[in-house]
Write a protein that holds these residues in place. Sequence first.
Motif, mmCIF file in Angstrom:
data_model
loop_
_atom_site.group_PDB
_atom_site.id
_atom_site.type_symbol
_atom_site.label_atom_id
_atom_site.label_comp_id
_atom_site.label_asym_id
_atom_site.label_seq_id
_atom_site.Cartn_x
_atom_site.Cartn_y
_atom_site.Cartn_z
ATOM 1 N N VAL A 87 26.038 36.511 50.153
ATOM 2 C CA VAL A 87 26.198 35.764 48.903
ATOM 3 C C VAL A 87 25.737 36.602 47.718
ATOM 4 O O VAL A 87 26.392 36.631 46.672
ATOM 5 N N ILE A 88 24.639 37.313 47.876
ATOM 6 C CA ILE A 88 24.134 38.157 46.792
ATOM 7 C C ILE A 88 25.139 39.249 46.455
ATOM 8 O O ILE A 88 25.386 39.542 45.281
ATOM 9 N N GLU A 89 25.743 39.853 47.457
ATOM 10 C CA GLU A 89 26.761 40.884 47.201
ATOM 11 C C GLU A 89 27.958 40.290 46.460
ATOM 12 O O GLU A 89 28.509 40.917 45.557
ATOM 13 N N GLN A 90 28.362 39.086 46.827
ATOM 14 C CA GLN A 90 29.463 38.434 46.117
ATOM 15 C C GLN A 90 29.091 38.186 44.662
ATOM 16 O O GLN A 90 29.909 38.383 43.768
ATOM 17 N N CYS A 91 27.851 37.763 44.428
ATOM 18 C CA CYS A 91 27.394 37.529 43.050
ATOM 19 C C CYS A 91 27.370 38.823 42.252
ATOM 20 O O CYS A 91 27.772 38.848 41.087
ATOM 21 N N LYS A 92 26.908 39.901 42.874
ATOM 22 C CA LYS A 92 26.883 41.194 42.179
ATOM 23 C C LYS A 92 28.291 41.633 41.806
ATOM 24 O O LYS A 92 28.518 42.125 40.691
ATOM 25 N N ARG A 93 29.240 41.465 42.713
ATOM 26 C CA ARG A 93 30.621 41.835 42.407
ATOM 27 C C ARG A 93 31.169 40.985 41.269
ATOM 28 O O ARG A 93 31.865 41.481 40.382
ATOM 29 N N ALA A 94 30.835 39.688 41.272
ATOM 30 C CA ALA A 94 31.292 38.803 40.189
ATOM 31 C C ALA A 94 30.683 39.218 38.858
ATOM 32 O O ALA A 94 31.367 39.218 37.828
ATOM 33 N N LEU A 95 29.415 39.573 38.855
ATOM 34 C CA LEU A 95 28.769 40.028 37.620
ATOM 35 C C LEU A 95 29.374 41.341 37.132
ATOM 36 O O LEU A 95 29.575 41.531 35.929
ATOM 37 N N ASP A 96 29.672 42.237 38.049
ATOM 38 C CA ASP A 96 30.283 43.510 37.649
ATOM 39 C C ASP A 96 31.625 43.288 36.962
ATOM 40 O O ASP A 96 31.969 43.991 36.021
ATOM 41 N N ARG A 97 32.370 42.294 37.418
ATOM 42 C CA ARG A 97 33.669 42.003 36.788
ATOM 43 C C ARG A 97 33.491 41.476 35.368
ATOM 44 O O ARG A 97 34.373 41.624 34.539
ATOM 45 N N ARG A 98 32.334 40.862 35.065
ATOM 46 C CA ARG A 98 32.102 40.295 33.740
ATOM 47 C C ARG A 98 31.473 41.293 32.772
ATOM 48 O O ARG A 98 31.293 40.989 31.614
ATOM 49 N N ARG A 99 31.115 42.459 33.230
ATOM 50 C CA ARG A 99 30.429 43.424 32.379
ATOM 51 C C ARG A 99 31.389 44.344 31.642
ATOM 52 O O ARG A 99 31.060 45.470 31.323
ATOM 53 N N ILE A 100 32.549 43.903 31.411
ATOM 54 C CA ILE A 100 33.527 44.694 30.676
ATOM 55 C C ILE A 100 33.235 44.511 29.193
ATOM 56 O O ILE A 100 33.247 43.401 28.675
ATOM 57 N N VAL A 101 32.985 45.609 28.508
ATOM 58 C CA VAL A 101 32.688 45.546 27.085
ATOM 59 C C VAL A 101 33.965 45.857 26.324
ATOM 60 O O VAL A 101 34.592 46.886 26.528
ATOM 61 N N ARG A 102 34.335 44.946 25.462
ATOM 62 C CA ARG A 102 35.525 45.117 24.637
ATOM 63 C C ARG A 102 35.089 45.289 23.189
ATOM 64 O O ARG A 102 34.092 44.725 22.763
#
Length: 163
Positions: A100-115
């Motif tokens: 579950v923690i790995e899934q959360c980390k992957r989800a957070l990485d997808r949101r760290r896109i800086v525009r």
Amino acid sequence: MDSRSQLIAQINALHEEQEHQKIIALIERDAPTSLDYELTGLLARAYINYAQPYMDSFKELIGHAVELLRGVEAEGMADPVWYYRIGTALYWQDEHAPEVIEQCKRALDRRRIVRPVELKRLVDFFETNDYAYDVKDNRLHTGFTNGFYVFSVVNDGADVSMW
């Protein structure tokens, strides 16, 4: 120093020495009959730190920590330390937690896109939300007094995030 302050100081000293079993015994032996929020949190911390996965009583110790923390949940809702402790206890209680923690980390990485953010879009956001700001030299100034802040547009301009 009153007896409660001495108890807290003794608990903190034992924690530094990683004497978690002694903390458990001390609090359960010497604490008032009804534990307050702080002592309950310290007792739960001791149970979490004392419990080791190789111990036969591991799940029971972690379960007791969860019970203690759930007992002060209303007070803990405004305390980040409570969230840390309950999160740690629940993590150890769940065999699937690493996944579950790995899934959360992957989800957070997808949101760290800086525009990139255009000043107009940022001003519009502050206007829409009635935030105080001032624009000087093509820069937006706010009432924030400390720190370095990064603004970005999230979901293709639907919202602005700051961190």
